[in-house]
Design an enzyme around this catalytic site. Structure first.
Site, PDB file in Angstrom:
ATOM      1  N   THR A   1      46.290  90.028  -5.679  1.00  0.00           N
ATOM      2  CA  THR A   1      46.457  89.867  -7.129  1.00  0.00           C
ATOM      3  C   THR A   1      45.379  90.758  -7.728  1.00  0.00           C
ATOM      4  O   THR A   1      44.294  90.900  -7.132  1.00  0.00           O
ATOM      5  CB  THR A   1      46.267  88.404  -7.594  1.00  0.00           C
ATOM      6  OG1 THR A   1      44.923  88.015  -7.320  1.00  0.00           O
ATOM      7  CG2 THR A   1      47.229  87.454  -6.892  1.00  0.00           C
ATOM      8  N   HIS A   2      45.667  91.383  -8.838  1.00  0.00           N
ATOM      9  CA  HIS A   2      44.745  92.379  -9.429  1.00  0.00           C
ATOM     10  C   HIS A   2      44.458  93.522  -8.456  1.00  0.00           C
ATOM     11  O   HIS A   2      43.424  94.179  -8.551  1.00  0.00           O
ATOM     12  CB  HIS A   2      43.421  91.735  -9.855  1.00  0.00           C
ATOM     13  CG  HIS A   2      43.578  90.500 -10.686  1.00  0.00           C
ATOM     14  ND1 HIS A   2      43.521  90.507 -12.060  1.00  0.00           N
ATOM     15  CD2 HIS A   2      43.828  89.209 -10.321  1.00  0.00           C
ATOM     16  CE1 HIS A   2      43.701  89.267 -12.506  1.00  0.00           C
ATOM     17  NE2 HIS A   2      43.910  88.467 -11.473  1.00  0.00           N
TER      18      HIS A   2
ATOM     19  N   GLU B   1      57.175 109.032  -4.534  1.00  0.00           N
ATOM     20  CA  GLU B   1      56.636 109.392  -5.853  1.00  0.00           C
ATOM     21  C   GLU B   1      57.771 109.714  -6.828  1.00  0.00           C
ATOM     22  O   GLU B   1      57.703 109.391  -8.018  1.00  0.00           O
ATOM     23  CB  GLU B   1      55.702 110.596  -5.735  1.00  0.00           C
ATOM     24  CG  GLU B   1      54.429 110.297  -4.951  1.00  0.00           C
ATOM     25  CD  GLU B   1      53.706 111.580  -4.569  1.00  0.00           C
ATOM     26  OE1 GLU B   1      52.934 112.083  -5.391  1.00  0.00           O
ATOM     27  OE2 GLU B   1      53.931 112.091  -3.454  1.00  0.00           O
TER      28      GLU B   1
ATOM     29  N   LYS C   1      47.473 116.889   5.260  1.00  0.00           N
ATOM     30  CA  LYS C   1      48.205 116.069   4.287  1.00  0.00           C
ATOM     31  C   LYS C   1      49.624 115.730   4.693  1.00  0.00           C
ATOM     32  O   LYS C   1      50.318 116.497   5.348  1.00  0.00           O
ATOM     33  CB  LYS C   1      48.254 116.800   2.940  1.00  0.00           C
ATOM     34  CG  LYS C   1      46.906 116.882   2.272  1.00  0.00           C
ATOM     35  CD  LYS C   1      46.633 115.659   1.437  1.00  0.00           C
ATOM     36  CE  LYS C   1      47.169 115.905   0.057  1.00  0.00           C
ATOM     37  NZ  LYS C   1      46.886 114.816  -0.821  1.00  0.00           N
TER      38      LYS C   1
ATOM     39  N   GLN D   1      79.066 111.455 -29.498  1.00  0.00           N
ATOM     40  CA  GLN D   1      79.293 112.380 -28.389  1.00  0.00           C
ATOM     41  C   GLN D   1      78.010 112.573 -27.568  1.00  0.00           C
ATOM     42  O   GLN D   1      78.067 112.987 -26.416  1.00  0.00           O
ATOM     43  CB  GLN D   1      79.783 113.724 -28.945  1.00  0.00           C
ATOM     44  CG  GLN D   1      80.170 114.733 -27.898  1.00  0.00           C
ATOM     45  CD  GLN D   1      80.922 115.896 -28.523  1.00  0.00           C
ATOM     46  OE1 GLN D   1      82.084 115.781 -28.872  1.00  0.00           O
ATOM     47  NE2 GLN D   1      80.243 117.015 -28.690  1.00  0.00           N
TER      48      GLN D   1
ATOM     49  N   SER E   1      81.943 119.348 -26.049  1.00  0.00           N
ATOM     50  CA  SER E   1      81.407 118.413 -25.046  1.00  0.00           C
ATOM     51  C   SER E   1      82.010 118.679 -23.670  1.00  0.00           C
ATOM     52  O   SER E   1      81.624 118.035 -22.690  1.00  0.00           O
ATOM     53  CB  SER E   1      81.678 116.970 -25.477  1.00  0.00           C
ATOM     54  OG  SER E   1      83.056 116.766 -25.743  1.00  0.00           O
TER      55      SER E   1
ATOM     56  N   SER F   1      50.867 119.951   2.697  1.00  0.00           N
ATOM     57  CA  SER F   1      50.182 120.697   1.645  1.00  0.00           C
ATOM     58  C   SER F   1      49.993 122.116   2.128  1.00  0.00           C
ATOM     59  O   SER F   1      49.749 122.350   3.310  1.00  0.00           O
ATOM     60  CB  SER F   1      48.833 120.064   1.346  1.00  0.00           C
ATOM     61  OG  SER F   1      47.971 121.003   0.740  1.00  0.00           O
TER      62      SER F   1
HETATM   63  N1  ARG Z   1      84.367 114.749 -27.848  1.00  0.00           N
HETATM   64  C1  ARG Z   1      84.346 113.544 -28.636  1.00  0.00           C
HETATM   65  C2  ARG Z   1      83.293 112.576 -28.072  1.00  0.00           C
HETATM   66  O1  ARG Z   1      82.900 112.747 -26.968  1.00  0.00           O
HETATM   67  C3  ARG Z   1      85.674 112.886 -28.595  1.00  0.00           C
HETATM   68  C4  ARG Z   1      86.010 112.103 -29.813  1.00  0.00           C
HETATM   69  C5  ARG Z   1      86.199 113.003 -30.950  1.00  0.00           C
HETATM   70  N2  ARG Z   1      86.621 112.298 -32.094  1.00  0.00           N
HETATM   71  C6  ARG Z   1      86.593 112.831 -33.331  1.00  0.00           C
HETATM   72  N3  ARG Z   1      86.975 112.092 -34.314  1.00  0.00           N
HETATM   73  N4  ARG Z   1      86.184 114.047 -33.547  1.00  0.00           N
HETATM   74  O2  ARG Z   1      82.843 111.685 -28.753  1.00  0.00           O
END
Ligand code: ARG
Length: 455
Positions: A152-153, A287, A280, A319, A20, A274
């Site tokens: 309205t509408h 948007e 344009k 995670q 992560s 455009s």
């Molecule tokens: N990288 C993990 C997360 O974001 C951290 C916690 C990990 N915990 C574990 N028991 N492996 O959730």
């Protein structure tokens, strides 16, 4: 970090699916703060020595400086921000680094980091919403008496003032702020000290770490503490509702800036041309404000679905909580800023709004109300009389105020010349003085009150 009973390292695909760090490095400040609080508390409770604590705190500071300077090498081999920081700390300071994880788990650590980060985001949302309200209030002040058609509408309904219309959004953004305030209050207890799920046998002090990190108290249940992501859902839910409000305003800007409406011109810096149609001027930023609401709402759905089948306590599915929240926060903050900037640079075509305000018999209610007030006619009858006048006017291709008095009187003899005084759009808005109504006097009061409530 846990190699004791493992023979093999992780497969490259395991590393790819498991890491992560590519996104949770955004939590580094919160991670360092959490570790510092934990180390101080451990030393206060004599779980580690004062010398270990000092080495850890100094080491954490060096890491902060390195990350700040872009000189910290994050590695996916160390999965996440927690392990990256701890490994580097140990590399730098040796054994004290290996004592930091006493009485702690990555489960309470990540919950704490992410909750702290989300709390900061809640506070920023409040500030940005307040800034947007200020821009709207200033614009509403200028246009407290600028008459436009109310719909309205999406059919012309009754004249209103542009200031009144804008103040509707000030109210919506006020409710959004109260949702973030509620979310922040609900997220004011700290997960730290829950350990992996069951608490810990060390004599920790969860109150002192909670206080140091800006929480008001520890979470009451250790299993809940590591399993709970309600704070993230609360942010996403509040941002989703807020994004819907922004999207509705964006949609109105898109409509109003068409040549067919012609009520406003978007600031050039927020539009595009455009490559084929020379005339344009496309309201791209508006948007995108509208479009990005889908993205924020999508992140709310995604996290709800990730969490919905998870048994207590922590599972690695959790995670998946971060990227959606980070993206929702980035984009929600972006659209809040963009909306404020667009409104600051908008050109309002008052004459065009005024002319449109009377189109479509928007004063038919005023005619009926006059009959009730001056002629004592029951409202249902007055409604029918006004409707017949509209029909006659339509047949003649005229507006109500263009009908000769005799023609109106042929519909109902109780109508007299005083009727012309109430058929103008100015009169129409000025007459709607009920509390919360569109009369310019009321709108000015509402603006003054909102400045006190919100700014
Ligand atoms: N990288 C993990 C997360 O974001 C951290 C916690 C990990 N915990 C574990 N028991 N492996 O959730």
């Amino acid at each position: 970090m846990w190699g004791g009973h493992f023979q093999e390292g992780p497969a490259p695909l395991m590393e790819a699916i498991n890491a992560s760090i590519p996104f949770d490095r955004r939590l580094w400040r919160e991670d360092l703060a959490g570790s510092a609080a934990h180390a101080r508390m451990l030393a206060d409770r004599q779980v580690i020595s004062g010398a270990d604590r000092d080495a850890i705190l100094e080491g954490l500071q060096r890491i902060a400086a390195r990350i700040e300077a872009g000189q910290f090498e994050f590695t996916t081999a160390l999965e996440d921000i927690h392990l990256n920081v701890e490994a580097r700390l140990t590399e730098d300071i040796g054994e004290p680094g290996r004592r930091l994880h006493t009485g702690r788990s990555r489960n309470d650590q990540v919950a704490t980091d992410f909750k702290l980060w989300t709390r900061h985001a809640m506070r920023r949302a409040d500030e940005l919403l307040c800034g947007l309200q200020r821009v709207l209030l200033d614009l509403a002040e200028k246009h407290a008496a600028t008459v436009m058609p109310g719909f309205t509408h999406l059919q012309a309904a009754q004249p209103v003032t542009f200031g009144h219309h804008l103040m509707a959004y000030v109210e919506m953004f006020g409710r959004d702020r109260s949702r973030f305030a509620d979310a922040l209050a609900r997220a004011s207890d700290s997960p730290l000290g829950a350990g992996a799920l069951a608490g810990t046998s060390y004599p920790i002090d969860r109150h002192s770490t909670a206080r140091e990190l800006g929480f008001s108290r520890p979470m009451a249940n250790s299993i809940d503490a590591v399993s709970d992501r309600d704070f993230a859902l609360d942010y996403l839910a509040s941002a989703s509702i807020g994004a819907v409000h922004l999207s509705r305003l964006a949609e109105e800007l898109v409509l109003w800036s068409t040549p067919q409406f012609g009520f406003v011109r978007m600031p050039e810096a927020f539009t595009s041309g455009s490559s084929i149609m020379p005339q344009k001027r496309n309201p791209d930023a508006a948007e995108l404000v509208r479009g990005k609401s889908g993205r924020v709402i999508g992140h709310l759905q995604a996290l709800l679905i990730v969490l919905k089948g998870l048994p207590l306590a922590y599972s690695k599915d959790m995670q998946e909580d971060k990227e959606g929240v980070f993206d929702a926060v980035d984009n929600y903050e972006l659209v809040l800023r963009a909306m404020a900037a667009m409104l600051e640079g908008i050109t309002v075509f008052e004459a065009r709004m005024h002319a449109a305000a009377g189109v479509g018999y928007t004063n038919a209610t005023d005619l009926a109300d006059w009959l009730v007030r001056e002629g004592g006619v029951p409202f249902r009858d007055a409604h029918a009389i006004a409707a017949r006048c509209v029909k006659v006017a339509e047949e003649r291709g005229a507006s109500l105020e263009e009908l000769p008095l005799e023609v109106m009187q042929s519909v109902d003899g109780r109508i007299d010349a005083r009727i012309f005084a109430v058929l103008g759009v100015e009169n129409s808005v000025a007459s709607r003085t009920s509390e919360g109504g569109t009369a310019p006097v009321r709108v000015r009061e509402a603006i003054a009150a909102a400045r006190i409530r919100f700014l």
